[in-house]
Every structure is written in C-alpha cells, then in structure tokens.
Write a protein that holds these residues in place. Sequence first.
Motif, PDB file in Angstrom:
ATOM      1  N   GLU A 200     -22.258   3.782 -14.819  1.00 21.12           N
ATOM      2  CA  GLU A 200     -23.479   3.207 -15.389  1.00 21.12           C
ATOM      3  C   GLU A 200     -24.341   2.545 -14.316  1.00 21.12           C
ATOM      4  N   ARG A 201     -23.701   1.880 -13.377  1.00 24.88           N
ATOM      5  CA  ARG A 201     -24.460   1.234 -12.303  1.00 24.88           C
ATOM      6  C   ARG A 201     -25.112   2.271 -11.384  1.00 24.88           C
ATOM      7  N   ALA A 202     -24.446   3.360 -11.140  1.00 23.79           N
ATOM      8  CA  ALA A 202     -25.023   4.414 -10.314  1.00 23.79           C
ATOM      9  C   ALA A 202     -26.235   5.030 -10.993  1.00 23.79           C
TER      10      ALA A 202
ATOM     11  N   GLN B 175     -11.870  -0.140  -1.763  1.00 22.83           N
ATOM     12  CA  GLN B 175     -12.347  -1.236  -2.593  1.00 22.83           C
ATOM     13  C   GLN B 175     -13.746  -1.692  -2.193  1.00 22.83           C
ATOM     14  N   SER B 176     -14.253  -1.141  -1.080  1.00 20.26           N
ATOM     15  CA  SER B 176     -15.543  -1.611  -0.583  1.00 20.26           C
ATOM     16  C   SER B 176     -16.662  -1.155  -1.505  1.00 20.26           C
ATOM     17  N   ARG B 177     -17.619  -2.070  -1.763  1.00 20.72           N
ATOM     18  CA  ARG B 177     -18.798  -1.724  -2.559  1.00 20.72           C
ATOM     19  C   ARG B 177     -20.013  -1.528  -1.673  1.00 20.72           C
ATOM     20  N   ALA B 178     -19.852  -1.667  -0.352  1.00 22.46           N
ATOM     21  CA  ALA B 178     -20.981  -1.543   0.564  1.00 22.46           C
ATOM     22  C   ALA B 178     -21.339  -0.089   0.824  1.00 22.46           C
TER      23      ALA B 178
ATOM     24  N   ILE C 249     -22.962   6.023   2.412  1.00 27.25           N
ATOM     25  CA  ILE C 249     -23.246   6.583   1.093  1.00 27.25           C
ATOM     26  C   ILE C 249     -22.933   5.492   0.075  1.00 27.25           C
ATOM     27  N   PRO C 250     -23.924   5.068  -0.727  1.00 30.41           N
ATOM     28  CA  PRO C 250     -23.654   3.995  -1.699  1.00 30.41           C
ATOM     29  C   PRO C 250     -22.545   4.386  -2.659  1.00 30.41           C
ATOM     30  N   SER C 251     -21.716   3.434  -2.966  1.00 30.86           N
ATOM     31  CA  SER C 251     -20.665   3.650  -3.957  1.00 30.86           C
ATOM     32  C   SER C 251     -20.747   2.545  -4.990  1.00 30.86           C
ATOM     33  N   TYR C 252     -20.364   2.864  -6.215  1.00 31.47           N
ATOM     34  CA  TYR C 252     -20.510   1.932  -7.328  1.00 31.47           C
ATOM     35  C   TYR C 252     -19.208   1.855  -8.113  1.00 31.47           C
TER      36      TYR C 252
END
Length: 311
Positions: A31-33, A11-14, A24-27
């Motif tokens: 669309e946000r990525a 669930q982490s968005r960090a 590694i960024p996750s979205y």
Amino acid sequence: SPAGGPAPDPQSRAGVPTAAGASIPSYPAAERAVKAVAEAVRYGQWRRALADDDGRVPEYEDIDETGAAAQLAALLADVDAGAALTLTDWHARELLARYGIRVLPTLPAPSADAAARAAAVLGYPVALKTTAPHLRHRADLGGVRLDLTNEAELRRSYEELTDALGKPAELLPVVQAMVPRGVDTVVRSVIDPAAGAVLSFGLAGVASELLGDTAHRLVPATDRDAAGLIRSIRTAPLLFGWRGSDPVDTPALEDLLLRLSRLVDDHPEVIDVRLEPVVVAAEGVSVLSATVRVAHAPARGDLGPRTLPSY
C-alpha cells in the motif's frame, strides 16, 4: 548482492543499493509503494501542466486602485508603525467595493422596533443574526434566523433570540436581506512571513475546520490558480453537483478570488481579509460578511519570485 558491493540489509527501509551507487526504494507494505507511485504521478502531472500553461493575471477596468490607495493612506494616518487596524464594516465594504467585491449590507437592530425598520428598508425576506464575537459564524448556536418573510415572524424571532442567548447589547443583532441558497464558503488572504501574501479557500462549517480542508495559492493568483484552488479541496464535489445537487457558479467564485488577489497585490497595507460566508449559488456569489485588517506596508528585502506547489 551486486558484484563488489555490500549485501543489502533486508530490514532497511532506505532502499536496496545498486552497482551505480544509487538505491531502489523499498517499502514495508504494498500500500505504501502504491501511494508513493501515485504521488509521483500527481507531481509529474502538475509539472507538465505548469510547463504548458502558467495562466494569466487578469486585468480589470472597473477597479479603483487610486481610490483604494487614498482610502488606506487616510485610514493609516494615525496608526503607529507595526500596529494593525481592523476596519469598521463600512470602511471594509467601501474598500472591497473599489475592487468589485460587494459585501451585502447589514443594518443594526438594537431593538425589535429597530429590526422591523431595518427590514422595511432592506425588503423581506430577511435574516436576523447576532454579531457578538463569541457567536459570530456560529449558526449551530441558534444565533441566525433565516427566511423571515414578514414583521410578525421577525419580531417573534427577535424575542426568541434574546430570550435564549442574552440581551441585545450582548448579542449585537443585525438584519440582512436574504440571498439565493447555495454552498457556504470561506475566502481569505493573509500575509505569511515566509511566503508573502497567500490566498486561501475552503467550505464554511465545522467539518471543513476539523479536517483542515483549505487550499492555498500565492498572490498574485492567475486564472489557472483560481480554478485549481477551488478544485483542490477534498469537499470540492459539493460545488460541482454532488449527488444530484445543482452545480454552483464557479466562474463567479473564481472572479471573486482573482479580485481579492489583485487588491492584496496592489496594496500591501491590506494584511488580512476574511470573507465569510461567501454563498456560491447557481448564479452569482454573495459575500455576507467581511473582516479586513490593515497596517503600514513593511519593507521587503526579498523581491524574487516565489512558488507554491499546487498539485
């Protein structure tokens, strides 16, 4: 999970942790990525363009820097430190003219007869405008009548104007010569407490004001800054022949921006300039109105360079 590392929180968005301790960024949505990647690409393009060409601040042989300094000193002679002075239309036109910025003259029209005399001096066709603060730049309220080709039309418009909006003493009407049609824009320079002098540009009108569609660059602006400034607003296509319309004279507009930047950079006493509207036609620009505020130049403790991303 990576060997020896904690299991990532789905669930982490960090971002998802890696073995190297980075992430590694996750979205939460594709669309946000995509938007994040697009912004990164735009930033990279801006950095590369900045490295390739910083632009130049042009030199002008037709400006009167000494005369402008003398005029400002005389105007501020009786102004207290910390106070600001709004210049009269005549003084504003004189100061701007020293830097090659011509503001179209207006003649007062306190009566229909005075309006007719003013039109005879300026030559038809003319425009009849109110200059009262509550009506200034509000063509939607009917305070501007354009393309009046003779005295009969002028007198009829004057009567309609005063009947609808109030007495001449309240409206402060003026007469101005007509200029070639084009795109109405707003050019401004103001002192920002954090950044210093800032040059701003946008199209005139309610739509641009509601959308906040204004671009900014720091002073002194380079030729590259001026070109990027007029192209970075969302409504820029209207300047370049949108839907078959004629493209306007963007080089003349860039020259106007650079001249205003030079004026403000040369004279820190000029704390606020608003040129509205600036009509950009297929050939040339016409500055129809100017508001200029001046004050004693404040002492600056920070003389280092400032930058403002323009991507």
